[in-house]
Design a protein around this motif. Structure first.
Motif, PDB file in Angstrom:
ATOM      1  N   VAL A   1       0.825  -1.211   0.000  1.00 25.16           N
ATOM      2  CA  VAL A   1       0.000   0.000   0.000  1.00 25.16           C
ATOM      3  C   VAL A   1       0.863   1.267   0.000  1.00 25.16           C
ATOM      4  CG1 VAL A   1      -1.628   1.316   1.444  1.00 25.16           C
ATOM      5  CG2 VAL A   1      -1.991  -1.121   1.046  1.00 25.16           C
ATOM      6  N   ILE A   2       2.062   1.189   0.528  1.00 23.08           N
ATOM      7  CA  ILE A   2       2.917   2.370   0.691  1.00 23.08           C
ATOM      8  C   ILE A   2       3.190   3.100  -0.629  1.00 23.08           C
ATOM      9  CG2 ILE A   2       5.201   3.164   1.453  1.00 23.08           C
ATOM     10  CD1 ILE A   2       4.941   1.039   3.719  1.00 23.08           C
ATOM     11  N   PRO A   3       3.498   2.413  -1.733  1.00 23.32           N
ATOM     12  CA  PRO A   3       3.691   3.145  -2.999  1.00 23.32           C
ATOM     13  C   PRO A   3       2.439   3.920  -3.436  1.00 23.32           C
ATOM     14  CG  PRO A   3       4.610   0.954  -3.188  1.00 23.32           C
ATOM     15  CD  PRO A   3       3.838   0.989  -1.897  1.00 23.32           C
ATOM     16  N   ARG A   4       1.260   3.396  -3.136  1.00 27.34           N
ATOM     17  CA  ARG A   4       0.022   4.101  -3.485  1.00 27.34           C
ATOM     18  C   ARG A   4      -0.150   5.348  -2.629  1.00 27.34           C
ATOM     19  NH1 ARG A   4      -3.292  -1.081  -2.791  1.00 27.34           N
ATOM     20  NH2 ARG A   4      -1.947  -2.422  -3.987  1.00 27.34           N
ATOM     21  N   LEU A   5       0.217   5.245  -1.353  1.00 25.26           N
ATOM     22  CA  LEU A   5       0.165   6.417  -0.482  1.00 25.26           C
ATOM     23  C   LEU A   5       1.134   7.490  -0.973  1.00 25.26           C
ATOM     24  CD1 LEU A   5      -0.056   4.722   3.027  1.00 25.26           C
ATOM     25  CD2 LEU A   5      -1.851   6.039   1.882  1.00 25.26           C
ATOM     26  N   GLN A   6       2.294   7.053  -1.446  1.00 27.48           N
ATOM     27  CA  GLN A   6       3.257   8.009  -2.006  1.00 27.48           C
ATOM     28  C   GLN A   6       2.662   8.728  -3.217  1.00 27.48           C
ATOM     29  OE1 GLN A   6       6.583   5.195  -2.311  1.00 27.48           O
ATOM     30  NE2 GLN A   6       7.776   6.631  -1.048  1.00 27.48           N
ATOM     31  N   LEU A   7       1.953   7.997  -4.071  1.00 31.93           N
ATOM     32  CA  LEU A   7       1.323   8.615  -5.240  1.00 31.93           C
ATOM     33  C   LEU A   7       0.259   9.627  -4.832  1.00 31.93           C
ATOM     34  CD1 LEU A   7       1.029   5.575  -7.669  1.00 31.93           C
ATOM     35  CD2 LEU A   7       2.508   7.581  -7.912  1.00 31.93           C
ATOM     36  N   VAL A   8      -0.532   9.304  -3.809  1.00 34.07           N
ATOM     37  CA  VAL A   8      -1.533  10.255  -3.315  1.00 34.07           C
ATOM     38  C   VAL A   8      -0.838  11.518  -2.828  1.00 34.07           C
ATOM     39  CG1 VAL A   8      -3.244  10.678  -1.493  1.00 34.07           C
ATOM     40  CG2 VAL A   8      -3.294   8.536  -2.778  1.00 34.07           C
ATOM     41  N   CYS A   9       0.263  11.344  -2.108  1.00 33.35           N
ATOM     42  CA  CYS A   9       1.015  12.503  -1.617  1.00 33.35           C
ATOM     43  C   CYS A   9       1.606  13.311  -2.775  1.00 33.35           C
ATOM     44  CB  CYS A   9       2.129  12.059  -0.671  1.00 33.35           C
ATOM     45  SG  CYS A   9       1.520  11.397   0.893  1.00 33.35           S
ATOM     46  N   GLN A  10       2.241  12.623  -3.719  1.00 33.17           N
ATOM     47  CA  GLN A  10       2.890  13.309  -4.856  1.00 33.17           C
ATOM     48  C   GLN A  10       1.883  14.011  -5.758  1.00 33.17           C
ATOM     49  OE1 GLN A  10       4.916  10.097  -6.794  1.00 33.17           O
ATOM     50  NE2 GLN A  10       6.592  10.052  -5.324  1.00 33.17           N
ATOM     51  N   ASN A  11       0.796  13.325  -6.075  1.00 29.82           N
ATOM     52  CA  ASN A  11      -0.129  13.813  -7.093  1.00 29.82           C
ATOM     53  C   ASN A  11      -1.303  14.612  -6.564  1.00 29.82           C
ATOM     54  OD1 ASN A  11       1.355  12.632  -9.191  1.00 29.82           O
ATOM     55  ND2 ASN A  11       0.395  10.665  -8.785  1.00 29.82           N
ATOM     56  N   VAL A  12      -1.540  14.560  -5.259  1.00 29.02           N
ATOM     57  CA  VAL A  12      -2.675  15.270  -4.685  1.00 29.02           C
ATOM     58  C   VAL A  12      -2.227  16.203  -3.563  1.00 29.02           C
ATOM     59  CG1 VAL A  12      -4.904  15.046  -3.530  1.00 29.02           C
ATOM     60  CG2 VAL A  12      -4.260  13.397  -5.282  1.00 29.02           C
ATOM     61  N   LEU A  13      -1.690  15.645  -2.503  1.00 26.70           N
ATOM     62  CA  LEU A  13      -1.412  16.450  -1.310  1.00 26.70           C
ATOM     63  C   LEU A  13      -0.320  17.495  -1.523  1.00 26.70           C
ATOM     64  CD1 LEU A  13      -1.747  13.688   1.431  1.00 26.70           C
ATOM     65  CD2 LEU A  13      -3.459  15.358   0.679  1.00 26.70           C
ATOM     66  N   GLU A  14       0.766  17.130  -2.175  1.00 22.46           N
ATOM     67  CA  GLU A  14       1.838  18.107  -2.410  1.00 22.46           C
ATOM     68  C   GLU A  14       1.362  19.250  -3.323  1.00 22.46           C
ATOM     69  OE1 GLU A  14       4.626  18.588  -0.912  1.00 22.46           O
ATOM     70  OE2 GLU A  14       5.142  16.693   0.011  1.00 22.46           O
ATOM     71  N   PRO A  15       0.681  18.959  -4.456  1.00 23.87           N
ATOM     72  CA  PRO A  15       0.184  20.067  -5.281  1.00 23.87           C
ATOM     73  C   PRO A  15      -0.821  20.959  -4.544  1.00 23.87           C
ATOM     74  CG  PRO A  15       0.226  18.054  -6.568  1.00 23.87           C
ATOM     75  CD  PRO A  15       0.514  17.669  -5.144  1.00 23.87           C
ATOM     76  N   VAL A  16      -1.688  20.344  -3.732  1.00 23.72           N
ATOM     77  CA  VAL A  16      -2.645  21.131  -2.954  1.00 23.72           C
ATOM     78  C   VAL A  16      -1.891  22.008  -1.961  1.00 23.72           C
ATOM     79  CG1 VAL A  16      -4.446  20.977  -1.186  1.00 23.72           C
ATOM     80  CG2 VAL A  16      -4.622  19.604  -3.249  1.00 23.72           C
ATOM     81  N   ARG A  17      -0.872  21.464  -1.326  1.00 20.45           N
ATOM     82  CA  ARG A  17      -0.080  22.229  -0.361  1.00 20.45           C
ATOM     83  C   ARG A  17       0.618  23.414  -1.047  1.00 20.45           C
ATOM     84  NH1 ARG A  17       4.564  23.243   2.326  1.00 20.45           N
ATOM     85  NH2 ARG A  17       4.565  22.994   4.581  1.00 20.45           N
ATOM     86  N   ARG A  18       1.171  23.165  -2.230  1.00 19.01           N
ATOM     87  CA  ARG A  18       1.824  24.258  -2.976  1.00 19.01           C
ATOM     88  C   ARG A  18       0.828  25.363  -3.318  1.00 19.01           C
ATOM     89  NH1 ARG A  18       4.641  20.033  -5.237  1.00 19.01           N
ATOM     90  NH2 ARG A  18       3.297  19.886  -7.060  1.00 19.01           N
ATOM     91  N   ALA A  19      -0.388  24.983  -3.659  1.00 19.99           N
ATOM     92  CA  ALA A  19      -1.393  25.964  -4.081  1.00 19.99           C
ATOM     93  C   ALA A  19      -2.057  26.700  -2.915  1.00 19.99           C
ATOM     94  CB  ALA A  19      -2.466  25.269  -4.922  1.00 19.99           C
ATOM     95  N   PHE A  20      -2.252  26.011  -1.789  1.00 19.91           N
ATOM     96  CA  PHE A  20      -3.079  26.580  -0.726  1.00 19.91           C
ATOM     97  C   PHE A  20      -2.419  26.687   0.639  1.00 19.91           C
ATOM     98  CE2 PHE A  20      -5.911  24.547  -3.803  1.00 19.91           C
ATOM     99  CZ  PHE A  20      -6.625  25.660  -4.197  1.00 19.91           C
ATOM    100  N   GLY A  21      -1.248  26.096   0.798  1.00 23.53           N
ATOM    101  CA  GLY A  21      -0.597  26.132   2.108  1.00 23.53           C
ATOM    102  C   GLY A  21      -0.701  24.785   2.809  1.00 23.53           C
ATOM    103  N   PRO A  22      -0.282  24.735   4.072  1.00 21.18           N
ATOM    104  CA  PRO A  22      -0.234  23.464   4.808  1.00 21.18           C
ATOM    105  C   PRO A  22      -1.558  22.704   4.788  1.00 21.18           C
ATOM    106  CG  PRO A  22       0.866  25.164   6.042  1.00 21.18           C
ATOM    107  CD  PRO A  22       0.192  25.848   4.870  1.00 21.18           C
ATOM    108  N   VAL A  23      -1.449  21.409   4.640  1.00 17.73           N
ATOM    109  CA  VAL A  23      -2.578  20.493   4.581  1.00 17.73           C
ATOM    110  C   VAL A  23      -2.570  19.658   5.856  1.00 17.73           C
ATOM    111  CG1 VAL A  23      -3.484  18.471   3.358  1.00 17.73           C
ATOM    112  CG2 VAL A  23      -2.475  20.355   2.067  1.00 17.73           C
ATOM    113  N   THR A  24      -3.723  19.537   6.495  1.00 20.24           N
ATOM    114  CA  THR A  24      -3.852  18.659   7.655  1.00 20.24           C
ATOM    115  C   THR A  24      -4.589  17.404   7.198  1.00 20.24           C
ATOM    116  OG1 THR A  24      -3.963  20.548   9.148  1.00 20.24           O
ATOM    117  CG2 THR A  24      -4.739  18.429   9.997  1.00 20.24           C
ATOM    118  N   VAL A  25      -3.902  16.274   7.228  1.00 16.77           N
ATOM    119  CA  VAL A  25      -4.507  15.008   6.810  1.00 16.77           C
ATOM    120  C   VAL A  25      -5.360  14.478   7.956  1.00 16.77           C
ATOM    121  CG1 VAL A  25      -4.077  12.637   6.066  1.00 16.77           C
ATOM    122  CG2 VAL A  25      -2.594  14.491   5.259  1.00 16.77           C
TER     123      VAL A  25
END
Length: 122
Positions: free
Chosen positions: A31-55
């Motif tokens: 599951v870990i590689p999929r979590l990395q993809l969620v972070c790379q493709n969703v959470l990191e771009p959202v963080r860049r656009a809007f600031g810190p993300v609280t999961v």
């Protein structure tokens, strides 16, 4: 374990419900590689656009998913989803910022939910 620059495995597997109920919420190795993809493709771009993300919720072990009333087919159990909150009010702005990297984005009253698109899943 660091999944991406700003997100850790501990953050993506933290579960208040698991702690309250004494359940283990450890992501299997596959599951870990999929979590990395969620972070790379969703959470990191959202963080860049809007600031810190609280999961609020990333990976959920099946028993944790059941305890929180999650769907039996929840992508959280596959490491393909994350619920999070942002320091801004969100409607369609994240869809614009993320472009086609995101399959589904839901702006809910208490959180934002993101899931990888079907063709990107393993």
């Amino acid at each position: 374990m660091q999944l991406t620059e700003h997100f850790t495995l501990a953050e993506l597997t933290r579960s208040a419900a698991a702690l309250r109920k004494g359940l283990v919420n450890q992501a299997p190795a596959e599951v870990i590689p999929r979590l990395q993809l969620v972070c790379q493709n969703v959470l990191e771009p959202v963080r860049r656009a809007f600031g810190p993300v609280t999961v609020l919720s990333g990976y959920r072990a099946p028993q944790v998913n059941q305890a929180v009333g999650g769907a039996a087919t929840s992508q959280h159990c596959k490491g393909e989803a994350a619920d999070f909150v942002l320091p801004v009010d969100l409607e369609t702005s994240a869809e614009i910022a993320l472009g086609d990297r995101l399959g589904e984005l839901g702006a809910l009253p208490d959180r934002t939910e993101a899931r990888r698109r079907q063709e990107d899943r393993h």
